[in-house]
Design a protein around this motif. Structure first.
Motif, PDB file in Angstrom:
ATOM      1  N   UNK A   1       2.696  -0.734  -6.623  1.00 58.49           N
ATOM      2  CA  UNK A   1       1.702  -1.429  -7.448  1.00 58.49           C
ATOM      3  C   UNK A   1       2.116  -2.876  -7.713  1.00 58.49           C
ATOM      4  N   UNK A   2       2.020  -3.685  -6.643  1.00 50.58           N
ATOM      5  CA  UNK A   2       2.283  -5.123  -6.751  1.00 50.58           C
ATOM      6  C   UNK A   2       1.084  -5.849  -6.133  1.00 50.58           C
ATOM      7  N   UNK A   3       1.036  -7.156  -6.288  1.00 56.78           N
ATOM      8  CA  UNK A   3      -0.144  -7.913  -5.828  1.00 56.78           C
ATOM      9  C   UNK A   3      -0.432  -7.689  -4.341  1.00 56.78           C
ATOM     10  N   UNK A   4       0.590  -7.770  -3.515  1.00 57.99           N
ATOM     11  CA  UNK A   4       0.381  -7.551  -2.077  1.00 57.99           C
ATOM     12  C   UNK A   4      -0.085  -6.111  -1.817  1.00 57.99           C
ATOM     13  N   UNK A   5       0.411  -5.211  -2.664  1.00 58.38           N
ATOM     14  CA  UNK A   5       0.021  -3.799  -2.530  1.00 58.38           C
ATOM     15  C   UNK A   5      -1.459  -3.606  -2.823  1.00 58.38           C
ATOM     16  N   UNK A   6      -1.958  -4.312  -3.810  1.00 56.37           N
ATOM     17  CA  UNK A   6      -3.380  -4.204  -4.163  1.00 56.37           C
ATOM     18  C   UNK A   6      -4.249  -4.669  -2.981  1.00 56.37           C
ATOM     19  N   UNK A   7      -3.822  -5.754  -2.353  1.00 58.74           N
ATOM     20  CA  UNK A   7      -4.554  -6.235  -1.176  1.00 58.74           C
ATOM     21  C   UNK A   7      -4.529  -5.170  -0.068  1.00 58.74           C
ATOM     22  N   UNK A   8      -3.371  -4.545   0.097  1.00 56.13           N
ATOM     23  CA  UNK A   8      -3.245  -3.512   1.130  1.00 56.13           C
ATOM     24  C   UNK A   8      -4.118  -2.295   0.796  1.00 56.13           C
ATOM     25  N   UNK A   9      -4.169  -1.930  -0.493  1.00 53.51           N
ATOM     26  CA  UNK A   9      -5.006  -0.781  -0.892  1.00 53.51           C
ATOM     27  C   UNK A   9      -6.457  -1.024  -0.489  1.00 53.51           C
ATOM     28  N   UNK A  10      -6.937  -2.228  -0.784  1.00 53.47           N
ATOM     29  CA  UNK A  10      -8.334  -2.563  -0.461  1.00 53.47           C
ATOM     30  C   UNK A  10      -8.580  -2.509   1.046  1.00 53.47           C
ATOM     31  N   UNK A  11      -7.641  -3.114   1.807  1.00 53.10           N
ATOM     32  CA  UNK A  11      -7.812  -3.159   3.266  1.00 53.10           C
ATOM     33  C   UNK A  11      -7.731  -1.750   3.864  1.00 53.10           C
ATOM     34  N   UNK A  12      -6.808  -0.938   3.361  1.00 52.70           N
ATOM     35  CA  UNK A  12      -6.652   0.424   3.904  1.00 52.70           C
ATOM     36  C   UNK A  12      -7.863   1.274   3.555  1.00 52.70           C
ATOM     37  N   UNK A  13      -8.399   1.088   2.346  1.00 54.17           N
ATOM     38  CA  UNK A  13      -9.604   1.824   1.956  1.00 54.17           C
ATOM     39  C   UNK A  13     -10.755   1.459   2.894  1.00 54.17           C
ATOM     40  N   UNK A  14     -10.876   0.182   3.203  1.00 52.90           N
ATOM     41  CA  UNK A  14     -11.937  -0.271   4.125  1.00 52.90           C
ATOM     42  C   UNK A  14     -11.779   0.357   5.508  1.00 52.90           C
ATOM     43  N   UNK A  15     -10.522   0.640   5.888  1.00 53.68           N
ATOM     44  CA  UNK A  15     -10.273   1.255   7.201  1.00 53.68           C
ATOM     45  C   UNK A  15     -10.349   2.780   7.153  1.00 53.68           C
ATOM     46  N   UNK A  16     -10.507   3.329   5.944  1.00 54.68           N
ATOM     47  CA  UNK A  16     -10.578   4.793   5.830  1.00 54.68           C
ATOM     48  C   UNK A  16      -9.218   5.467   5.787  1.00 54.68           C
ATOM     49  N   UNK A  17      -8.151   4.698   5.517  1.00 52.79           N
ATOM     50  CA  UNK A  17      -6.810   5.290   5.394  1.00 52.79           C
ATOM     51  C   UNK A  17      -6.556   5.605   3.918  1.00 52.79           C
ATOM     52  N   UNK A  18      -6.159   6.849   3.654  1.00 55.02           N
ATOM     53  CA  UNK A  18      -5.987   7.263   2.250  1.00 55.02           C
ATOM     54  C   UNK A  18      -4.661   6.774   1.669  1.00 55.02           C
ATOM     55  N   UNK A  19      -4.708   6.459   0.356  1.00 52.72           N
ATOM     56  CA  UNK A  19      -3.540   5.841  -0.286  1.00 52.72           C
ATOM     57  C   UNK A  19      -3.197   6.489  -1.630  1.00 52.72           C
ATOM     58  N   UNK A  20      -1.916   6.373  -1.962  1.00 48.66           N
ATOM     59  CA  UNK A  20      -1.393   6.786  -3.267  1.00 48.66           C
ATOM     60  C   UNK A  20      -0.682   5.549  -3.822  1.00 48.66           C
ATOM     61  N   UNK A  21      -1.206   4.995  -4.902  1.00 52.18           N
ATOM     62  CA  UNK A  21      -0.611   3.788  -5.471  1.00 52.18           C
ATOM     63  C   UNK A  21       0.497   4.190  -6.444  1.00 52.18           C
ATOM     64  N   UNK A  22       1.717   3.771  -6.103  1.00 53.03           N
ATOM     65  CA  UNK A  22       2.895   4.284  -6.827  1.00 53.03           C
ATOM     66  C   UNK A  22       3.529   3.232  -7.732  1.00 53.03           C
TER      67      UNK A  22
END
Ligand code: E4P
Length: 226
Positions: free
Chosen positions: A87-108
């Motif tokens: 849960x850092x700024x770069x991580x938030x960007x990655x969460x959004x991009x991965x969600x757009x690609x349909x890759x599931x995420x767990x924000x830790x």
């Protein structure tokens, strides 16, 4: 409530799975390190072959490009892999991009309600608030779970609240009362959920009485045969 076991140890995962109440697994770099000289990706695949459920595997890059690259590799291991993102700024960007690609995420590594709010807005599938580590610094981890559950309910976020860093059965009970979707716990804690001295004493008494009843029946049958 879903139960995840928080370990990278295959034996523990198999035992937890054999109990028939396991819904998934969470791992992190420290848990993988505790396994000694294992190949991380191979271990993730083996875990996925044992458990029918989500298996969280964490990235170790801290920049967007690095996280995305690792996430793509991890997601290719198995359909049940959920990529853990810090849960850092770069991580938030990655969460959004991965969600757009349909890759599931767990924000830790979530320690505040506002962090959880941002992670949900970024499309995280799970948010992992660390209860035990908050308790460790003399604060109240469970309040965090309650607040996140309330915030997500207020805005109908679909992100699941995964109570993490669980240390004992009371954490599980209180997370369940607060409405957490998932509790991830060490295998030892999962077994402890069943512990009660009155159950042990009660079973002992039932078995003793049953034995005495059998003996009495055998004696009766023997007397009748004479
Ligand atoms: C889960 O995803 C976390 O990695 C884990 O629960 C952390 O637990 P700890 O605080 O006991 O290390």
């Amino acid at each position: 409530m879903k139960f995840f076991v928080d370990t990278a140890n295959l034996e523990e995962i198999r035992e937890a799975n054999d109990m028939g109440v396991l819904d998934g697994v969470t791992t992190n770099p420290s848990l993988v390190k505790a396994e000694g000289n294992v190949d991380f990706h191979e271990r993730v695949l083996k875990i996925c072959e044992v458990v029918q459920g989500d298996v969280s595997a964490e990235v170790t890059a801290t920049d967007f490009d690095g996280m995305m690259e690792e996430a793509h590799t991890l997601a290719q291991i198995h359909d049940n892999v959920v990529v853990k993102i810090p849960l850092i700024k770069e991580g938030i960007k990655a969460l959004r991009a991965l969600d757009d690609e349909g890759i599931r995420t767990n924000c830790t590594l979530c320690f505040s309600p506002t962090q959880a709010l941002v992670a949900a807005k970024a499309g995280a599938d799970y948010i992992s608030p660390f209860i035990g580590r908050i308790d460790d610094i003399s604060s109240d981890g469970m309040t965090l779970i309650e607040e996140i559950v309330q915030i997500y309910d207020n805005y109908d976020f679909e992100t699941e609240v995964l109570a993490a860093s669980i240390r004992h059965p009371t954490h599980v009970k209180r997370a369940a009362l607060a409405g957490a979707d998932v509790a991830t716990m060490p295998f030892e804690t999962m077994v402890k959920l069943l512990d009660h001295p009155l159950t042990d004493r009660g079973l002992e008494r039932f078995l003793e009485d049953w034995e005495e009843y059998q003996e009495a029946k055998e004696e009766e049958a023997a007397t009748a045969a004479v």
